[in-house]
Design an enzyme around this catalytic site. Structure first.
Site, PDB file in Angstrom:
ATOM      1  CE1 TYR A   1      -3.659  -2.970   5.303  1.00  0.00           C
ATOM      2  CE2 TYR A   1      -3.469  -0.677   5.005  1.00  0.00           C
ATOM      3  CZ  TYR A   1      -3.582  -1.991   4.541  1.00  0.00           C
ATOM      4  OH  TYR A   1      -3.887  -2.058   3.100  1.00  0.00           O
TER       5      TYR A   1
ATOM      6  CB  SER B   1      -0.771  -0.098   1.405  1.00  0.00           C
ATOM      7  OG  SER B   1      -1.176   1.347   1.554  1.00  0.00           O
TER       8      SER B   1
HETATM    9  N1  NAP Z   1      -8.745  -1.354  -0.943  1.00  0.00           N
HETATM   10  C1  NAP Z   1      -7.794  -0.338  -0.649  1.00  0.00           C
HETATM   11  O1  NAP Z   1      -7.851   0.717  -0.599  1.00  0.00           O
HETATM   12  C2  NAP Z   1      -6.323  -1.134  -0.629  1.00  0.00           C
HETATM   13  C3  NAP Z   1      -5.367  -0.289  -0.751  1.00  0.00           C
HETATM   14  C4  NAP Z   1      -3.960  -0.776  -0.697  1.00  0.00           C
HETATM   15  C5  NAP Z   1      -3.739  -1.844  -0.621  1.00  0.00           C
HETATM   16  N2  NAP Z   1      -4.779  -2.832  -0.178  1.00  0.00           N
HETATM   17  C6  NAP Z   1      -4.443  -4.094   0.049  1.00  0.00           C
HETATM   18  O2  NAP Z   1      -4.969  -4.969  -1.237  1.00  0.00           O
HETATM   19  C7  NAP Z   1      -5.225  -6.299  -0.478  1.00  0.00           C
HETATM   20  C8  NAP Z   1      -6.525  -6.658  -0.848  1.00  0.00           C
HETATM   21  O3  NAP Z   1      -7.558  -6.047  -0.399  1.00  0.00           O
HETATM   22  P1  NAP Z   1      -8.951  -5.504  -1.050  1.00  0.00           P
HETATM   23  O4  NAP Z   1      -8.992  -4.090  -0.922  1.00  0.00           O
HETATM   24  O5  NAP Z   1      -9.230  -6.252  -2.250  1.00  0.00           O
HETATM   25  O6  NAP Z   1      -9.751  -6.054   0.322  1.00  0.00           O
HETATM   26  P2  NAP Z   1     -11.033  -7.138   0.254  1.00  0.00           P
HETATM   27  O7  NAP Z   1     -12.134  -6.924  -0.755  1.00  0.00           O
HETATM   28  O8  NAP Z   1     -11.367  -7.166   1.773  1.00  0.00           O
HETATM   29  O9  NAP Z   1     -10.309  -8.645  -0.127  1.00  0.00           O
HETATM   30  C9  NAP Z   1      -9.560  -9.338   0.783  1.00  0.00           C
HETATM   31  C10 NAP Z   1      -9.413 -10.769   0.458  1.00  0.00           C
HETATM   32  O10 NAP Z   1      -8.584 -11.382   1.283  1.00  0.00           O
HETATM   33  C11 NAP Z   1      -9.420 -12.617   1.788  1.00  0.00           C
HETATM   34  N3  NAP Z   1      -8.619 -12.875   3.199  1.00  0.00           N
HETATM   35  C12 NAP Z   1      -8.699 -11.982   4.324  1.00  0.00           C
HETATM   36  N4  NAP Z   1      -7.967 -12.698   5.128  1.00  0.00           N
HETATM   37  C13 NAP Z   1      -7.742 -13.825   4.799  1.00  0.00           C
HETATM   38  C14 NAP Z   1      -7.091 -15.116   5.263  1.00  0.00           C
HETATM   39  N5  NAP Z   1      -6.604 -14.986   6.981  1.00  0.00           N
HETATM   40  N6  NAP Z   1      -6.980 -16.121   4.682  1.00  0.00           N
HETATM   41  C15 NAP Z   1      -7.366 -16.210   3.235  1.00  0.00           C
HETATM   42  N7  NAP Z   1      -7.820 -15.177   2.654  1.00  0.00           N
HETATM   43  C16 NAP Z   1      -8.076 -14.026   3.477  1.00  0.00           C
HETATM   44  C17 NAP Z   1     -10.637 -12.337   1.643  1.00  0.00           C
HETATM   45  O11 NAP Z   1     -11.621 -13.371   1.664  1.00  0.00           O
HETATM   46  P3  NAP Z   1     -12.325 -13.987   2.782  1.00  0.00           P
HETATM   47  O12 NAP Z   1     -12.455 -13.033   3.988  1.00  0.00           O
HETATM   48  O13 NAP Z   1     -13.361 -14.792   2.529  1.00  0.00           O
HETATM   49  O14 NAP Z   1     -11.331 -14.873   3.447  1.00  0.00           O
HETATM   50  C18 NAP Z   1     -10.888 -11.450   0.547  1.00  0.00           C
HETATM   51  O15 NAP Z   1     -10.806 -12.157  -0.646  1.00  0.00           O
HETATM   52  C19 NAP Z   1      -5.062  -6.371   0.924  1.00  0.00           C
HETATM   53  O16 NAP Z   1      -3.505  -6.868   1.061  1.00  0.00           O
HETATM   54  C20 NAP Z   1      -5.061  -4.884   1.204  1.00  0.00           C
HETATM   55  O17 NAP Z   1      -4.161  -4.562   2.547  1.00  0.00           O
HETATM   56  C21 NAP Z   1      -6.028  -2.227  -0.193  1.00  0.00           C
END
Ligand code: NAP
Length: 299
Positions: free
Chosen positions: A182, A169
């Protein structure tokens, strides 16, 4: 054009590669897979769609079977001919690495590309964070990334190909008051990725890390951050756009990928400006109004 640039990048990345005949023999008859943790929604699902244009098998790993099923059906529908498998697993559990490697072997797959995408957030003052919340965040965002990378990297090096793409991030570059753990966890991911990339330079394995700014996914609601000012002041990028730029950067052998203009400018600003100026701004953007001195965890 993209293909020839990718070939140039691959030749450069392979300049010191030493594929071992025994390692190549061990994968004969197996299918190379892109293994995406958290591939069932948000950025992970978008990455799965993007990788599906270039590879023959995708493995989605997450904890909710219904979402995995929906994601797998959507990918199979949009990319006929691709093999999509799902693995129901909490990657934060210590036994997750063994579970993935055993399951891949049973499926006659091997991990050619590991996408460390699954991650959880935690918003609010650090003093109010719960021990369980801290453990889950550290297990998912830090321990699982290190363990999975350590497990998959030797095989890739022995084969002289493959790669690891991790989602960090923009917050990795600065302390994040009100999302302290985080932001710190993402700093770990960037540091680890850049160090490994340096150690294995030229050995044929790509190591890349993505630094997105806010992206429009369920992530913010899941950590109860929708009330923070950044959700109103900063335009969130689409997961598809982030994924497209991430996969392009990965294929071109880039190390640190800023997916879009906002993250590119953000990286420049965060690297130039002193924390004395930037941290208070970030604190203001991330503040959800929850009290710094909670009454429930005073010892
Ligand atoms: N959204 C943003 O603004 C943003 C910005 C920068 C970076 N990121 C990073 O991008 C990545 C994806 O985030 P996102 O925004 O796509 O979030 P999201 O829509 O909440 O997706 C998170 C995914 O991770 C899975 N997950 C969470 N904990 C897990 C575990 N312990 N074991 C296996 N699967 C797990 C969730 O599925 P289940 O809950 O069903 O397991 C889901 O598929 C993360 O690393 C986040 O930190 C996000």
């Amino acid at each position: 054009m993209m293909e020839s640039l990718e070939n140039v990048a691959t030749r450069w990345l392979n300049r010191r590669a030493e594929p071992q005949p025994s390692a190549l023999a061990a994968i004969e008859g197996l299918t190379p897979a892109v293994v995406i943790t958290g591939g069932s929604s948000g950025i992970g699902l978008a990455l799965a769609h993007e990788f599906a244009k270039h590879v023959s098998a995708i493995v989605l790993v997450a904890r909710t079977q219904s979402r995995l099923d929906g994601a797998s059906a959507a990918i199979a529908n949009q990319h006929p001919g691709i093999r999509v498998e799902t693995l129901l697993l909490d990657i934060g559990r210590p036994e997750a690495v063994d579970a993935i490697t055993t399951w891949l072997a049973e499926q006659r797959l091997y991990c050619d590309v590991l996408v460390n995408n699954a991650g959880v957030g935690q918003s609010g003052p650090f003093s109010a964070s719960t021990p369980d919340g801290l453990d889950t965040l550290i297990a998912t965002n830090i321990a699982a990334v290190a363990r999975l990378t350590r497990a998959m990297l030797p095989g890739m090096l022995a084969r002289g190909r493959g790669g690891i793409l991790s989602i960090a991030s923009l917050g990795a570059l600065i302390p994040g008051p009100h999302q302290a753990t985080y932001y710190a966890s993402k700093a770990f991911v960037v540091s680890l990725s850049e160090a490994i990339r340096s150690e294995i330079a030229g050995r044929g394995v790509r190591v890349a890390v993505i630094l997105p700014g806010p992206v429009e996914t369920r992530f913010h609601a899941r950590m109860d951050a929708e009330g923070a000012l950044y959700r109103h002041f900063l335009k969130a990028a689409s997961p598809d756009r982030v994924a497209m730029q991430a996969v392009r950067g990965y294929r071109l052998g880039r190390g640190l990928i800023a997916p879009g203009i906002v993250p590119t400018l953000g990286i420049a600003v965060l690297r130039i400006m002193p924390h004395a100026i930037t941290v208070p701004v970030v604190r203001w953007l991330l503040d959800t109004g929850r009290p710094v001195l909670p009454t429930d965890n005073v010892r």
